[in-house]
Design an enzyme around this catalytic site. Structure first.
Site, PDB file in Angstrom:
ATOM      1  N   LYS A  19      42.217  36.556  43.040  1.00  0.00           N
ATOM      2  CA  LYS A  19      41.117  35.583  43.804  1.00  0.00           C
ATOM      3  C   LYS A  19      40.645  34.287  43.136  1.00  0.00           C
ATOM      4  CE  LYS A  19      38.924  37.332  46.959  1.00  0.00           C
ATOM      5  NZ  LYS A  19      39.305  37.427  48.031  1.00  0.00           N
ATOM      6  N   SER A  77      43.640  49.045  44.074  1.00  0.00           N
ATOM      7  CA  SER A  77      44.417  48.278  45.187  1.00  0.00           C
ATOM      8  C   SER A  77      45.661  48.030  45.073  1.00  0.00           C
ATOM      9  CB  SER A  77      43.631  46.914  45.790  1.00  0.00           C
ATOM     10  OG  SER A  77      43.631  46.049  44.960  1.00  0.00           O
TER      11      SER A  77
HETATM   12  N1  PMP Z   1      42.380  43.824  45.729  1.00  0.00           N
HETATM   13  C1  PMP Z   1      41.179  43.629  45.215  1.00  0.00           C
HETATM   14  C2  PMP Z   1      40.974  44.305  43.873  1.00  0.00           C
HETATM   15  C3  PMP Z   1      40.503  42.560  45.508  1.00  0.00           C
HETATM   16  O1  PMP Z   1      39.597  42.328  44.823  1.00  0.00           O
HETATM   17  C4  PMP Z   1      40.700  42.039  46.771  1.00  0.00           C
HETATM   18  C5  PMP Z   1      39.827  40.904  47.214  1.00  0.00           C
HETATM   19  N2  PMP Z   1      38.578  41.185  48.015  1.00  0.00           N
HETATM   20  C6  PMP Z   1      41.719  42.131  47.698  1.00  0.00           C
HETATM   21  C7  PMP Z   1      42.536  43.363  46.999  1.00  0.00           C
HETATM   22  C8  PMP Z   1      42.230  41.912  48.725  1.00  0.00           C
HETATM   23  O2  PMP Z   1      42.401  40.506  48.859  1.00  0.00           O
HETATM   24  P1  PMP Z   1      41.810  39.298  50.211  1.00  0.00           P
HETATM   25  O3  PMP Z   1      40.621  39.253  50.177  1.00  0.00           O
HETATM   26  O4  PMP Z   1      42.801  38.199  50.116  1.00  0.00           O
HETATM   27  O5  PMP Z   1      42.262  40.061  51.575  1.00  0.00           O
END
Ligand code: PMP
Length: 313
Positions: free
Chosen positions: A54, A271
């Protein structure tokens, strides 16, 4: 094992903005072995200075808003965030001299809340039962009440979010795989990563398949990801860009995060576990190909979760 764009710089970095991006691409041998000759790679986004993917959109959002005059000295950066985007705003805001106010569900991991406070951000804790959607509604309320006070960064609707990935993450993946990538797999939160990388890759080679990863239901432990059917849909999300969506359960993601730590020595977040679980499902269907995914952050912020300490995979 490790393929990197050189990160060493001859001169000192001016500030943290310059340290963002150009992250290593990891190649998996052990976990990918059952699917050979399919190649599997992941981008190690915890190498960014704020510790997550991010940092890229936060930088683009701040620089764009400064250029267009919406963000000026004295304004407070405001947004809703489940954690990583907040850490990126807090870090970059501190470096640039802006105050940062974040609306965040009260059940975000204690590590994340403490990191945000360490950077000096002001936190508005919202009802955990309402999840990130509750935080979004609170940020909107505050902005509407005092529009002069805030720059509302609005990561879910701000095109600078996906453009960051179109400009940086996408080209890095293309170069690091020498244009050989065939499948791109990424978790969907704001969807900025997928929208930006996906658009860039489809322009380079329309045959590249884009696979989104999302939780298998509305109640889940995949921090940072959204169940799109039941959540407020981000304005930047265009489902038509995707070729496919792979649902992943919280348990699968936990198990894969444990395996990555124990079998590959990669201590990554939940994630990232979900992304790898989906990448392996895609690889299992292929005869050949180059599958690339994103590991958004490292495991430290999730240490208070008990799944790390369970036996087995
Ligand atoms: N994994 C984590 C740990 C995140 O903080 C985020 C951001 N919300 C994402 C995945 C997904 O990324 P994006 O917002 O670009 O879809």
């Amino acid at each position: 094992m490790l393929k990197t764009i050189p990160r060493m710089r001859a001169e000192a970095a001016k500030d943290v903005f310059e340290l963002i991006g150009n992250t290593p691409l990891l190649r998996f041998r052990k976990l990918a072995a059952p699917f050979a000759p399919v190649e599997i790679y992941a981008k190690a986004e915890w190498y960014n200075p704020g510790g997550s993917v991010k940092d890229r959109p936060a930088r683009e959002i701040i620089l764009t808003a400064e250029r267009e005059g919406q963000l000026r000295p004295g304004k407070v950066i405001l947004d809703a965030t489940s954690g990583n985007m907040g850490i990126a705003y807090a870090m970059l805001g501190a470096a640039r001299g802006y105050r940062v106010t974040l609306c965040i569900p009260a059940n975000a991991s204690p590590e994340r809340l403490r990191i945000l406070r360490a950077y000096g951000a002001e936190l508005i804790l919202t009802d955990p039962l309402e999840g990130t959607d509750g935080a979004i509604l609170e940020a909107r309320r505050r902005y509407e009440a005092e529009p002069e006070r805030y720059f509302y960064a609005d990561q879910y609707n701000n095109p600078a979010n996906w453009r960051a990935h179109y400009r940086t993450t996408g080209p890095e993946i293309w170069e690091q795989t020498e244009g050989r990538i065939t499948h791109f797999v990424a978790g969907l939160g704001t969807s900025g990563t997928m929208m930006g990388v996906g658009r860039y890759l489809k322009e380079r080679n329309p045959a590249i398949r884009l696979i989104g990863v999302q939780p298998d239901g509305p109640f889940h432990g995949l921090e940072g990801l959204k169940h799109m059917e039941t959540a407020i849909r981000p304005g930047i999300y265009d489902p038509d860009l995707l070729d496919e969506i792979v649902p992943i359960s919280t348990e699968e993601a936990y198990a894969m995060a444990r395996r990555l730590a124990r079998e590959e020595g990669l201590f990554v977040g939940i994630s990232a576990g979900a992304a790898m679980a989906a990448a392996l499902k895609i690889a299992a269907r292929l005869r050949e190909g180059v599958v690339v995914t994103i590991f958004p952050d490292a495991g430290y912020k999730y240490l208070s979760e008990n799944f790390w300490f369970e036996a087995g995979t």
